[in-house]
Write a protein that holds these residues in place. Sequence first.
Motif: not given
Length: 402
Positions: A132-158
């Motif tokens: 949900y894009p709010l998380y990256s928006a808040v982090l950008c606002k604070l000047g924090i580097r984004l660090n995203a981990y993948d959800l696995d589509e082949n494993d039901g998006w776990q």
Amino acid sequence: MPLTQAREIAAASRLHNVRYAIRDLACVADEVIAQGHKVLPLNVGDPLSFDFQTPPHIIEAAYKAMRDGKNGYAPSPGIPEALEAIRGEAARKGLTTVRDVFVTSGVSETVDLCISALVNDGEDVLTPSPDYPLYSAVLCKLGIRLNAYDLDENDGWQPELADIERKLTPRTRAIVIINPNNPTGSLCTRQMLEQIAELARRHSLLVFSDEIYDKMILEDTPHLAFAAVAPDVPCVTFGGMSKNYLVPGWRIGWGIVSGDAGAVKTYTEGVHRLLRARLCANHPEQYAIKPALEGSQDHLIEVKRKLRARRDLTQKWCEATPRVSCVAPRGAFYAYPKIDIPEGDEIFVKELIRQKHVMVVHGSGFGQKPGTQHFRIVFLPDEATLTKAYAGIAEFIRERYA
Ligand SMILES: Cc1ncc(COP(=O)(O)O)c(C=O)c1O
């Protein structure tokens, strides 16, 4: 005559990466509407735009509070009867180590406050991709580097544990899980929650568990709260009224802090500083929290009946449509189909609005693995609207990529 020419007032450069794809598409829709067309909106997660109604006893409670003069500032953490009701709800969710509870103007404000109270320059927070894009928006606002981990589509998006381990740094302070997830509609398994808890213990992470859709489960299995599975791990569970009680415009959300008491004490004090600085959450609406959480939950029977039927229709369409495939959503009201097309999903979505007047949101607005393309469907509209919209999308795919 002015003495000097007015100079442009630039916005902060921190905001360059702040995107809200869901609302950004509105400009394209406005073009189409200006030409006299009706747009089929499968893009906005607001049940009140469709055939869902707020339970009347909740409206009555907020209205009564206004009539009774509860129109001044509220206590910064929230009114006592709402806090007590949220503690009761936490107990029903199986949370046994609740250390603090506070009310905010929507989960949006909980997210903002909880991240702001935690992260220093140079530190980071692991967020899911897609998210949900709010998380990256808040982090950008604070000047924090984004660090995203993948959800696995082949494993039901776990969540992909190996990717989380790869992305962890000595400066990672927290991990966000969204369960049920927006935009995928997936639910975390117990085993996954236990594995994330283990990682959090090993790396001293705070867990932010966004459970705003926890009463919108479309399976027979009950929702599993992270903090119930891992009572010792420092966690803030995010919950609210917007979705479960069909009042997104009221802006009522909350945070529930749990875990080892000593571990969360200083952080919780930090959150309260920010709660005081912004005075309070919406006041009269807080009087609806107790009647909502403790009163009749009957509206959810109808909500889930409609959502299951619309989810099934959506899934059938995905399975029957060339170039489209989708992991079946298990909670909330979103589907996140993959599309196999030779161009970017943003072009796909914009042209779909222009040519077929159907509005969905491109996967690149939420995050996806390189080389994959998706779009997010909100399946809140009634079956007739969904059927018409899906016919339009199928026709668009056939015509454009034959
Ligand atoms: C996962 C998630 N978290 C938080 C929010 C924001 O909720 P609120 O209306 O309580 O600010 C949304 C809204 O769509 C959401 O999907």
